[in-house]
Structures are given as structure tokens and as C-alpha cells.
Scaffold this active site. Structure first.
Site, PDB file in Angstrom:
ATOM      1  N   CYS A  29       0.814  -1.225   0.000  1.00  0.00           N
ATOM      2  CA  CYS A  29       0.000   0.000   0.000  1.00  0.00           C
ATOM      3  C   CYS A  29       0.844   1.270   0.000  1.00  0.00           C
ATOM      4  O   CYS A  29       0.355   2.340  -0.366  1.00  0.00           O
ATOM      5  CB  CYS A  29      -0.953   0.006   1.192  1.00  0.00           C
ATOM      6  SG  CYS A  29      -2.136  -1.328   1.116  1.00  0.00           S
ATOM      7  N   HIS A  45      -3.379   7.343   2.403  1.00  0.00           N
ATOM      8  CA  HIS A  45      -3.761   6.031   1.878  1.00  0.00           C
ATOM      9  C   HIS A  45      -5.179   5.725   2.342  1.00  0.00           C
ATOM     10  O   HIS A  45      -5.537   5.988   3.497  1.00  0.00           O
ATOM     11  CB  HIS A  45      -2.792   4.971   2.393  1.00  0.00           C
ATOM     12  CG  HIS A  45      -3.197   3.578   2.059  1.00  0.00           C
ATOM     13  ND1 HIS A  45      -3.598   3.212   0.800  1.00  0.00           N
ATOM     14  CD2 HIS A  45      -3.283   2.456   2.827  1.00  0.00           C
ATOM     15  CE1 HIS A  45      -3.910   1.919   0.799  1.00  0.00           C
ATOM     16  NE2 HIS A  45      -3.732   1.438   2.014  1.00  0.00           N
ATOM     17  N   ASN A  57     -10.044  -0.184  -0.440  1.00  0.00           N
ATOM     18  CA  ASN A  57      -8.582  -0.090  -0.362  1.00  0.00           C
ATOM     19  C   ASN A  57      -8.005  -0.630  -1.675  1.00  0.00           C
ATOM     20  O   ASN A  57      -8.065  -1.827  -1.933  1.00  0.00           O
ATOM     21  CB  ASN A  57      -8.084  -0.896   0.842  1.00  0.00           C
ATOM     22  CG  ASN A  57      -6.572  -0.833   1.006  1.00  0.00           C
ATOM     23  OD1 ASN A  57      -5.855  -0.352   0.117  1.00  0.00           O
ATOM     24  ND2 ASN A  57      -6.093  -1.320   2.132  1.00  0.00           N
TER      25      ASN A  57
HETATM   26  N1  ACO Z   1     -18.539  -8.655   8.463  1.00  0.00           N
HETATM   27  C1  ACO Z   1     -19.026  -8.887   9.692  1.00  0.00           C
HETATM   28  N2  ACO Z   1     -18.246  -9.162  10.749  1.00  0.00           N
HETATM   29  C2  ACO Z   1     -16.922  -9.193  10.547  1.00  0.00           C
HETATM   30  C3  ACO Z   1     -16.342  -8.969   9.291  1.00  0.00           C
HETATM   31  C4  ACO Z   1     -17.224  -8.690   8.223  1.00  0.00           C
HETATM   32  N3  ACO Z   1     -16.780  -8.441   6.978  1.00  0.00           N
HETATM   33  N4  ACO Z   1     -15.014  -9.052   9.405  1.00  0.00           N
HETATM   34  C5  ACO Z   1     -14.745  -9.319  10.674  1.00  0.00           C
HETATM   35  N5  ACO Z   1     -15.896  -9.426  11.392  1.00  0.00           N
HETATM   36  C6  ACO Z   1     -16.084  -9.695  12.798  1.00  0.00           C
HETATM   37  C7  ACO Z   1     -14.882 -10.357  13.429  1.00  0.00           C
HETATM   38  O1  ACO Z   1     -14.887 -11.751  13.190  1.00  0.00           O
HETATM   39  C8  ACO Z   1     -15.067  -9.997  14.871  1.00  0.00           C
HETATM   40  O2  ACO Z   1     -16.006 -10.870  15.425  1.00  0.00           O
HETATM   41  P1  ACO Z   1     -15.798 -11.436  16.922  1.00  0.00           P
HETATM   42  O3  ACO Z   1     -15.821 -10.209  17.791  1.00  0.00           O
HETATM   43  O4  ACO Z   1     -16.966 -12.342  17.100  1.00  0.00           O
HETATM   44  O5  ACO Z   1     -14.466 -12.136  16.911  1.00  0.00           O
HETATM   45  C9  ACO Z   1     -15.697  -8.600  14.817  1.00  0.00           C
HETATM   46  O6  ACO Z   1     -16.228  -8.473  13.490  1.00  0.00           O
HETATM   47  C10 ACO Z   1     -14.726  -7.489  15.075  1.00  0.00           C
HETATM   48  O7  ACO Z   1     -13.564  -7.692  14.266  1.00  0.00           O
HETATM   49  P2  ACO Z   1     -12.310  -6.782  14.404  1.00  0.00           P
HETATM   50  O8  ACO Z   1     -11.218  -7.346  13.539  1.00  0.00           O
HETATM   51  O9  ACO Z   1     -12.023  -6.519  15.814  1.00  0.00           O
HETATM   52  O10 ACO Z   1     -12.868  -5.427  13.740  1.00  0.00           O
HETATM   53  P3  ACO Z   1     -12.149  -4.054  13.613  1.00  0.00           P
HETATM   54  O11 ACO Z   1     -12.978  -3.015  14.212  1.00  0.00           O
HETATM   55  O12 ACO Z   1     -10.687  -4.127  14.012  1.00  0.00           O
HETATM   56  O13 ACO Z   1     -12.200  -3.796  12.026  1.00  0.00           O
HETATM   57  C11 ACO Z   1     -10.770  -3.942  10.077  1.00  0.00           C
HETATM   58  C12 ACO Z   1     -11.563  -4.711  11.132  1.00  0.00           C
HETATM   59  C13 ACO Z   1     -11.737  -3.125   9.267  1.00  0.00           C
HETATM   60  C14 ACO Z   1     -10.045  -4.934   9.200  1.00  0.00           C
HETATM   61  C15 ACO Z   1      -9.774  -3.001  10.772  1.00  0.00           C
HETATM   62  O14 ACO Z   1      -9.065  -3.702  11.749  1.00  0.00           O
HETATM   63  C16 ACO Z   1      -8.785  -2.362   9.816  1.00  0.00           C
HETATM   64  O15 ACO Z   1      -9.128  -1.512   9.017  1.00  0.00           O
HETATM   65  N6  ACO Z   1      -7.502  -2.700   9.935  1.00  0.00           N
HETATM   66  C17 ACO Z   1      -6.439  -2.060   9.162  1.00  0.00           C
HETATM   67  C18 ACO Z   1      -6.449  -2.403   7.725  1.00  0.00           C
HETATM   68  C19 ACO Z   1      -5.356  -1.630   7.057  1.00  0.00           C
HETATM   69  O16 ACO Z   1      -5.169  -0.450   7.283  1.00  0.00           O
HETATM   70  N7  ACO Z   1      -4.530  -2.273   6.288  1.00  0.00           N
HETATM   71  C20 ACO Z   1      -3.324  -1.561   5.823  1.00  0.00           C
HETATM   72  C21 ACO Z   1      -3.172  -1.430   4.467  1.00  0.00           C
HETATM   73  S1  ACO Z   1      -3.586  -2.838   3.532  1.00  0.00           S
HETATM   74  C22 ACO Z   1      -2.189  -3.300   2.627  1.00  0.00           C
HETATM   75  O17 ACO Z   1      -1.070  -2.898   2.847  1.00  0.00           O
HETATM   76  C23 ACO Z   1      -2.386  -4.349   1.564  1.00  0.00           C
END
Ligand code: ACO
Length: 323
Positions: free
Chosen positions: A113, A250, A280
Site C-alpha cells: 500500500c 492512503h 482499499n
Molecule cells: N462482516 C461482519 N463481521 C466481521 C467482518 C465482516 N466483513 N469481518 C470481521 N468481522 C467480525 C470479526 O470476526 C469480529 O467478530 P468477533 O468479535 O466475534 O471475533 C468482529 O467483526 C470485530 O472484528 P475486528 O477485527 O475486531 O474489527 P475491527 O474493528 O478491528 O475492524 C478492520 C476490522 C476493518 C479490518 C480493521 O481492523 C482495519 O481496518 N484494519 C487495518 C487495515 C489496514 O489499514 N490495512 C493496511 C493497508 S492494507 C495493505 O497494505 C495491503
């Protein structure tokens, strides 16, 4: 001194638009969850005939048009991508051929990214040392090809697309008031590899593999890493965050963007956000956001613009420039 000045910007998106609701048929998720956790409402997905090379070429042609230049004017192409058409040759060279350029040189940049920020910084170094005069810097991705479409924690987050800028070596006084790239800051740290990676590759599995991410872990590091390089680039340029006209981050997650801008003290109305429209798109996300903000008249010549990105590796970086 030589400054690398942006002459034009262009973007390209696949034909197919995919709204959040479509994921409800594929995995256990909802439009509401995706919007609430990420800000994403839709993304574009490449069809079979649309590739990183074809999208990159289209964005490059749009940037050349915007600059009032032709392919013959370009002597360097750097393509930031993690989803090349082939393992080799570099997709940048394929784009060079598609543009009918048979002089100069072209190569791919792999920093996930952060790829576009790395590529802009690399092009700037090439232009300032006189190795090239005009560079096409492209971010193009087809992440839909490396997604595990059964994994709800990743497949809802990404999209395909491309963006490009033309950078030109220009004589400059080198003051912060002059156009061009003023300062940059790049970082990487492989200790974080397992938090965001693709579980395949030519030298290990012999397969392309699928994206794997511990989203929460990435989130935890993102804001601190982003703000560190932004502050470093601003310090190097002798510019305060208040002086910025536009912050172009980003586009991974609206919550990360908001938290970073808040920590840096940048007003929300100076932040360019396109994550709701594109998801993304990895290395394409910053140039897609730039393209949107230039097209709608927000970013104008002379504006002070800060680009930043953070991604797999981890890699992270920021570029300060006067448009
Ligand atoms: N739909 C419904 N529920 C979901 C989904 C979905 N698509 N995905 C995950 N959940 C659930 C999880 O299983 C979890 O359930 P549980 O509590 O029963 O275990 C719950 O939702 C919460 O999951 P979290 O992972 O804690 O959710 P979070 O608020 O952290 O959001 C996300 C997840 C959106 C992925 C976030 O962590 C994020 O944006 N992370 C950074 C991503 C990023 O910036 N990447 C960098 C660049 S990418 C690159 O370089 C290629």
C-alpha cells in the site's frame, strides 16, 4: 537545483461496480458492518480482460492528457504494484510497450500500500540526479485476484483501480514556495511481516497465494506509523501541519484516516477521502484520491499537499509537495 514538479494526474477504474450489499450473498457480513468499521460503501472489480497493465496504461494516458504531453515525452516509468500481470517481466515495461515508448527505462516498485509513495520518492531521486527528465509514476492494482473471497475479514476491504502522475525535472530556487516535491520520509520494518502478507509466491509455494491480514494488529500500528513519517516529512520541509492545503492519505479505512488527521491537527475539510468509493486499492489509492481532488477543483496549482501511506511489510512513508 532540480525539483520534481507534478505536470498531470489521471485515473482509471474497472467497469464493474460492486456495492457492499453484494457481499451479503458471499460471506456472513452486512453493508452496515462494512460501512461502520471501514467507511467503504463500494469498490470496483476488474473483469477478466482488465489487468494491472491495462488499468495502469489507461491511468497513464489520462495523466499524459492532463499534462498536455505524449508518451514520447516520458523517459522513466515506475509502476507501484503488488499484483503484476506476470512474475516477470515488470508490468511497468509492459505499460511502456503499450504506450509505444521504446526509449528510457521502466521498473516495478513493490511496497504494497505504500508503493505509490515509495515510487514518487524514487522517481524524484532519479529526476534530481539527471537519470531521467520526465517520469510516469503509476499505482495500479488488481487485488481482487489475490483475495480469499470466502474470508469476510479481508474480501470486503479491497478494490481494483489505477492512478498516475507525470513528474518533470524543473529548475527551481528550492524554497518551500516553489512547486515540486519538497521532502519525503520512508520507513519499513519486516518484523511485522506476518500481520499482512500474501501466503504464496514464486520462490516458496510456486503459487500466487491469497492476502492474509490481522486487521486489528495493523490498525493498532497504523496511526502511530503514519503520523511519525508525516511529522518527519513536514520537519524536513520546514512546514507546519497548519500550512498544509491538502492531506491525501492512503485509503484503507476511514477510522484510520480520521484518527491520523486528528493526531496531526489537520482539519477534516483538508482531508481527501475516497475510501467510501473505491475501497482499499493499495498502491492505487493515493493517486486515485489525488485524481479525484484535482478533477473536482479542490487541489490547485500552488497548493501544499501531503501524501502518506502504510501497508504490508510493514512499509510506510510520506511525501510533501507543492502542486
Ligand atoms: N462482516 C461482519 N463481521 C466481521 C467482518 C465482516 N466483513 N469481518 C470481521 N468481522 C467480525 C470479526 O470476526 C469480529 O467478530 P468477533 O468479535 O466475534 O471475533 C468482529 O467483526 C470485530 O472484528 P475486528 O477485527 O475486531 O474489527 P475491527 O474493528 O478491528 O475492524 C478492520 C476490522 C476493518 C479490518 C480493521 O481492523 C482495519 O481496518 N484494519 C487495518 C487495515 C489496514 O489499514 N490495512 C493496511 C493497508 S492494507 C495493505 O497494505 C495491503
Amino acid at each position: 537545483m532540480i525539483r520534481s514538479v507534478v505536470r498531470g494526474v489521471g485515473t482509471a477504474l474497472p467497469r464493474r461496480l460492486m456495492k457492499n450489499a453484494e457481499f451479503e450473498e458471499l460471506v456472513d457480513t452486512s453493508d452496515e458492518w462494512i460501512v461502520q468499521r471501514t467507511g467503504i460503501t463500494q469498490r470496483y472489480i476488474a473483469s477478466e480482460d482488465e489487468t494491472t497493465a491495462s488499468l495502469g496504461e489507461a491511468a497513464a494516458r489520462a495523466a499524459l492528457d492532463n499534462a498536455g504531453l505524449t508518451p514520447a515525452d516520458i523517459d522513466l516509468i515506475i509502476l507501484a504494484t503488488s499484483t503484476p500481470n506476470n512474475t516477470f517481466p515488470a508490468t511497468a515495461v509492459e505499460i511502456q510497450e503499450r504506450l509505444g515508448i521504446h526509449h528510457g527505462f521502466a521498473f516495478d516498485m513493490q511496497a504494497v500500500c505504500s508503493g505509490f509513495v515509495y515510487a514518487v520518492t524514487s522517481a524524484d531521486a532519479h529526476l534530481r540526479t539527471g537519470l531521467a527528465r520526465r517520469a510516469l509514476v503509476i499505482g495500479s492494482e488488481t487485488f481482487s485476484r489475490i483475495l480469499d473471497w470466502t474470508d469476510r475479514t479481508t474480501c470486503v476491504l479491497f478494490g481494483d483501480g489505477a492512478g498516475a502522475i507525470v513528474l518533470e525535472a524543473t529548475e527551481s530556487e528550492g524554497t518551500p514556495a516553489d512547486r515540486g516535491i519538497i521532502a519525503a520520509s520512508l520507513r519499513s520494518d519486516g518484523a511485522h511481516k506476518e500481520k499482512l502478507f500474501v501466503d504464496g509466491g514464486p520462490s516458496t509455494t510456486g503459487t500466487v497465494g491469497h492476502l492474509r491480514m490481522e486487521g486489528k494488529e495493523v490498525f493498532k500500528h497504523a496511526v502511530g506509523m503514519i503520523t511519525d513519517v508525516v511529522v518527519d516529512a513536514l520537519d524536513k520541509g520546514g512546514i507546519g501541519a497548519d500550512d498544509l492545503d491538502w492531506f491525501v492519505p492512503h485509503q484503507a479505512n476511514k477510522r484510520i484516516i480520521d484518527a491520523s488527521a486528528k493526531k496531526l491537527g489537520i482539519d477534516a475539510d483538508k482531508v481527501v477521502v475516497t475510501v467510501h468509493l473505491h475501497g482499499n486499492t493499495s498502491a492505487a489509492s493515493v493517486p486515485l484520491a489525488l485524481g479525484a481532488a484535482v478533477a473536482d477543483g479542490r487541489i490547485k496549482q500552488g497548493d501544499l499537499v501531503l501524501l502518506e501511506a502504510m501497508g504490508g511489510g510493514f512499509t510506510w512513508g510520506a511525501v510533501l509537495l507543492r502542486w
